[in-house]
Design a protein around this motif. Structure first.
Motif, PDB file in Angstrom:
ATOM      1  N   ALA A  47      34.912  34.177  34.441  1.00 19.11           N
ATOM      2  CA  ALA A  47      35.194  33.317  35.595  1.00 19.11           C
ATOM      3  C   ALA A  47      35.414  31.875  35.147  1.00 19.11           C
ATOM      4  CB  ALA A  47      34.041  33.393  36.596  1.00 19.11           C
ATOM      5  N   ALA A  48      34.613  31.422  34.185  1.00 22.18           N
ATOM      6  CA  ALA A  48      34.764  30.055  33.675  1.00 22.18           C
ATOM      7  C   ALA A  48      36.101  29.877  32.968  1.00 22.18           C
ATOM      8  CB  ALA A  48      33.614  29.733  32.721  1.00 22.18           C
ATOM      9  N   VAL A  49      36.513  30.887  32.206  1.00 22.31           N
ATOM     10  CA  VAL A  49      37.784  30.804  31.490  1.00 22.31           C
ATOM     11  C   VAL A  49      38.961  30.750  32.458  1.00 22.31           C
ATOM     12  CG1 VAL A  49      39.344  31.991  29.899  1.00 22.31           C
ATOM     13  CG2 VAL A  49      36.892  31.955  29.433  1.00 22.31           C
ATOM     14  N   VAL A  50      38.988  31.690  33.393  1.00 12.29           N
ATOM     15  CA  VAL A  50      40.113  31.764  34.332  1.00 12.29           C
ATOM     16  C   VAL A  50      40.145  30.529  35.239  1.00 12.29           C
ATOM     17  CG1 VAL A  50      41.117  33.051  36.252  1.00 12.29           C
ATOM     18  CG2 VAL A  50      40.162  34.278  34.282  1.00 12.29           C
ATOM     19  N   GLY A  51      38.982  30.196  35.824  1.00 10.53           N
ATOM     20  CA  GLY A  51      38.935  29.031  36.712  1.00 10.53           C
ATOM     21  C   GLY A  51      39.255  27.740  35.991  1.00 10.53           C
ATOM     22  N   GLY A  52      38.718  27.592  34.779  1.00 12.61           N
ATOM     23  CA  GLY A  52      38.982  26.374  34.018  1.00 12.61           C
ATOM     24  C   GLY A  52      40.429  26.244  33.606  1.00 12.61           C
ATOM     25  N   ALA A  53      41.048  27.344  33.170  1.00 10.88           N
ATOM     26  CA  ALA A  53      42.453  27.299  32.754  1.00 10.88           C
ATOM     27  C   ALA A  53      43.357  26.945  33.933  1.00 10.88           C
ATOM     28  CB  ALA A  53      42.861  28.637  32.154  1.00 10.88           C
ATOM     29  N   ILE A  54      43.084  27.538  35.092  1.00  9.59           N
ATOM     30  CA  ILE A  54      43.891  27.230  36.276  1.00  9.59           C
ATOM     31  C   ILE A  54      43.698  25.781  36.695  1.00  9.59           C
ATOM     32  CG2 ILE A  54      44.197  27.731  38.732  1.00  9.59           C
ATOM     33  CD1 ILE A  54      43.528  30.649  38.089  1.00  9.59           C
ATOM     34  N   SER A  55      42.455  25.315  36.662  1.00  6.56           N
ATOM     35  CA  SER A  55      42.176  23.932  37.033  1.00  6.56           C
ATOM     36  C   SER A  55      42.878  22.953  36.090  1.00  6.56           C
ATOM     37  CB  SER A  55      40.666  23.693  37.014  1.00  6.56           C
ATOM     38  OG  SER A  55      40.366  22.342  37.286  1.00  6.56           O
ATOM     39  N   MET A  56      42.821  23.225  34.791  1.00  2.00           N
ATOM     40  CA  MET A  56      43.483  22.363  33.822  1.00  2.00           C
ATOM     41  C   MET A  56      44.993  22.354  34.041  1.00  2.00           C
ATOM     42  SD  MET A  56      41.389  20.888  31.561  1.00  2.00           S
ATOM     43  CE  MET A  56      42.370  20.680  30.075  1.00  2.00           C
ATOM     44  N   ALA A  57      45.558  23.543  34.280  1.00  2.00           N
ATOM     45  CA  ALA A  57      46.999  23.635  34.497  1.00  2.00           C
ATOM     46  C   ALA A  57      47.425  22.879  35.749  1.00  2.00           C
ATOM     47  CB  ALA A  57      47.414  25.104  34.598  1.00  2.00           C
ATOM     48  N   LEU A  58      46.654  23.038  36.822  1.00  2.00           N
ATOM     49  CA  LEU A  58      46.979  22.359  38.075  1.00  2.00           C
ATOM     50  C   LEU A  58      46.891  20.850  37.919  1.00  2.00           C
ATOM     51  CD1 LEU A  58      47.636  22.529  41.068  1.00  2.00           C
ATOM     52  CD2 LEU A  58      45.190  22.721  41.541  1.00  2.00           C
ATOM     53  N   GLY A  59      45.816  20.389  37.264  1.00  2.00           N
ATOM     54  CA  GLY A  59      45.671  18.953  37.063  1.00  2.00           C
ATOM     55  C   GLY A  59      46.797  18.371  36.232  1.00  2.00           C
TER      56      GLY A  59
ATOM     57  N   ILE B 198      36.166  24.825  25.113  1.00  2.00           N
ATOM     58  CA  ILE B 198      34.967  25.116  24.323  1.00  2.00           C
ATOM     59  C   ILE B 198      33.710  24.700  25.079  1.00  2.00           C
ATOM     60  CG2 ILE B 198      33.707  24.522  22.215  1.00  2.00           C
ATOM     61  CD1 ILE B 198      36.471  24.124  20.878  1.00  2.00           C
ATOM     62  N   VAL B 199      33.686  23.450  25.522  1.00  2.39           N
ATOM     63  CA  VAL B 199      32.476  22.901  26.133  1.00  2.39           C
ATOM     64  C   VAL B 199      32.141  23.593  27.446  1.00  2.39           C
ATOM     65  CG1 VAL B 199      31.431  20.850  27.143  1.00  2.39           C
ATOM     66  CG2 VAL B 199      32.742  20.653  25.046  1.00  2.39           C
ATOM     67  N   SER B 200      33.112  23.670  28.346  1.00  2.61           N
ATOM     68  CA  SER B 200      32.806  24.192  29.679  1.00  2.61           C
ATOM     69  C   SER B 200      32.432  25.663  29.633  1.00  2.61           C
ATOM     70  CB  SER B 200      33.994  23.968  30.622  1.00  2.61           C
ATOM     71  OG  SER B 200      35.149  24.625  30.141  1.00  2.61           O
ATOM     72  N   THR B 201      33.148  26.444  28.837  1.00  2.75           N
ATOM     73  CA  THR B 201      32.830  27.877  28.762  1.00  2.75           C
ATOM     74  C   THR B 201      31.494  28.109  28.070  1.00  2.75           C
ATOM     75  OG1 THR B 201      35.203  28.354  28.643  1.00  2.75           O
ATOM     76  CG2 THR B 201      33.692  30.121  28.032  1.00  2.75           C
ATOM     77  N   ALA B 202      31.251  27.381  26.985  1.00  6.68           N
ATOM     78  CA  ALA B 202      29.974  27.519  26.281  1.00  6.68           C
ATOM     79  C   ALA B 202      28.815  27.146  27.183  1.00  6.68           C
ATOM     80  CB  ALA B 202      29.969  26.653  25.022  1.00  6.68           C
ATOM     81  N   ALA B 203      28.969  26.098  27.966  1.00 10.15           N
ATOM     82  CA  ALA B 203      27.893  25.675  28.860  1.00 10.15           C
ATOM     83  C   ALA B 203      27.584  26.748  29.891  1.00 10.15           C
ATOM     84  CB  ALA B 203      28.276  24.363  29.551  1.00 10.15           C
ATOM     85  N   VAL B 204      28.624  27.379  30.413  1.00 11.02           N
ATOM     86  CA  VAL B 204      28.408  28.425  31.415  1.00 11.02           C
ATOM     87  C   VAL B 204      27.699  29.630  30.819  1.00 11.02           C
ATOM     88  CG1 VAL B 204      29.572  30.119  32.890  1.00 11.02           C
ATOM     89  CG2 VAL B 204      30.317  27.743  32.912  1.00 11.02           C
ATOM     90  N   VAL B 205      28.215  30.141  29.699  1.00 11.43           N
ATOM     91  CA  VAL B 205      27.622  31.377  29.149  1.00 11.43           C
ATOM     92  C   VAL B 205      26.218  31.133  28.604  1.00 11.43           C
ATOM     93  CG1 VAL B 205      29.851  32.433  28.670  1.00 11.43           C
ATOM     94  CG2 VAL B 205      28.766  31.047  26.889  1.00 11.43           C
ATOM     95  N   VAL B 206      25.977  29.955  28.042  1.00  9.01           N
ATOM     96  CA  VAL B 206      24.632  29.644  27.555  1.00  9.01           C
ATOM     97  C   VAL B 206      23.669  29.507  28.728  1.00  9.01           C
ATOM     98  CG1 VAL B 206      23.247  27.807  26.515  1.00  9.01           C
ATOM     99  CG2 VAL B 206      25.269  28.649  25.336  1.00  9.01           C
ATOM    100  N   GLY B 207      24.143  28.905  29.805  1.00 15.16           N
ATOM    101  CA  GLY B 207      23.299  28.786  30.988  1.00 15.16           C
ATOM    102  C   GLY B 207      22.922  30.137  31.549  1.00 15.16           C
ATOM    103  N   VAL B 208      23.879  31.036  31.635  1.00 15.00           N
ATOM    104  CA  VAL B 208      23.587  32.377  32.152  1.00 15.00           C
ATOM    105  C   VAL B 208      22.695  33.132  31.176  1.00 15.00           C
ATOM    106  CG1 VAL B 208      24.583  34.579  32.878  1.00 15.00           C
ATOM    107  CG2 VAL B 208      25.735  32.444  33.458  1.00 15.00           C
ATOM    108  N   ALA B 209      22.944  32.967  29.868  1.00 12.98           N
ATOM    109  CA  ALA B 209      22.110  33.631  28.860  1.00 12.98           C
ATOM    110  C   ALA B 209      20.677  33.134  28.911  1.00 12.98           C
ATOM    111  CB  ALA B 209      22.695  33.406  27.469  1.00 12.98           C
ATOM    112  N   GLY B 210      20.483  31.894  29.383  1.00 14.88           N
ATOM    113  CA  GLY B 210      19.124  31.397  29.547  1.00 14.88           C
ATOM    114  C   GLY B 210      18.389  32.079  30.679  1.00 14.88           C
TER     115      GLY B 210
END
Length: 233
Positions: free
Chosen positions: A54-66, A28-40
């Motif tokens: 990109a935030a969803v895919v990259g974040g999900a892969i990063s979380m899974a790897l960690g 929620i936080v990371s994706t919202a921050a990205v899209v709100v930043g771009v919307a700004g």
């Protein structure tokens, strides 16, 4: 022993539930921050959608790897303990029985009763008895790193769906306010659930995640707005 196993299984399920809630919170936080930043920076849907995906895919892969690396390390440590205890039982079964009895004595059981408990448990399953008493380890509870990785990625993705929908579905003038509101409400919910699982203060936990999420959204929106005014995008 049945009660102990049941309690261990319950604790394991609660840990998984808590990890799932926290993974969704990150999504929620990371994706919202990205899209709100771009919307700004721009009102165009294309860049917002691209950055969000990109935030969803990259974040999900990063979380899974960690999660995979973390659980793999934990499982390696648990397997090492299992092998140490198995070898010790082969080399010195009497000494291990005495160690097991002392472990129960340390919990307040009388020496005679502790010895009897140790003998009975050893007769049934010596390795399980040693692992439970000395390391609080249950072979049935050894977690698969692949399961943990998949669960973490799924939880993150589920959490990320909300800000994606909140930024893409409403009309352009209210995109950002709707995303802010939806994100903060969702964070309050995940904070409440996490505190309930952990037994902490519901209000304090919800306030922490809402405040942190609000600051993240405000910061990225401000940066995006500043970049937008420079004409770089």
């Amino acid at each position: 022993m049945a009660d102990s196993r049941g309690g261990s299984g319950l604790a394991q399920r609660l840990n998984w539930l808590r990890a799932g809630v926290l993974g969704a919170n990150d999504g929620i936080v990371s994706t919202a921050a990205v899209v709100v930043g771009v919307a700004g920076a721009t009102t165009l849907t294309g860049p917002i959608l691209t950055a969000g995906m990109a935030a969803v895919v990259g974040g999900a892969i990063s979380m899974a790897l960690g999660e995979y690396v973390s659980v793999s390390s934990q499982r390696d440590s648990e397997r090492s303990l299992v092998e140490i205890e198995r070898q010790a039982l082969t080399d010195d079964p009497d000494g291990e029985l005495a160690d097991l009895a002392r472990a129960y004595e340390a919990r307040g059981i009388s020496p005679r009763t502790a010895r009897q408990v140790a003998e009975e448990l050893t007769a049934r399953d010596p390795l399980e008895a040693q692992l439970r008493a000395k390391h609080n380890l249950d072979l049935d509870d050894v977690v698969s790193p692949w399961h943990a990785a998949v669960a973490s990625a799924v939880a993150f993705t589920i959490g990320a769906v909300l800000p994606m929908l909140a930024i893409l579905l409403p009309p352009e003038p209210v995109r950002v306010p709707v995303t802010f509101a939806a994100t903060l409400v969702a964070l309050a919910l995940t904070g409440t659930i996490a505190s309930w699982i952990g037994g902490g203060s519901t209000l304090r936990a919800a306030a922490r995640v809402v405040l942190g999420g609000g600051l993240a959204l405000a910061a990225t929106f401000l940066i995006g707005s500043l970049i937008g005014t420079t004409g770089l995008v």
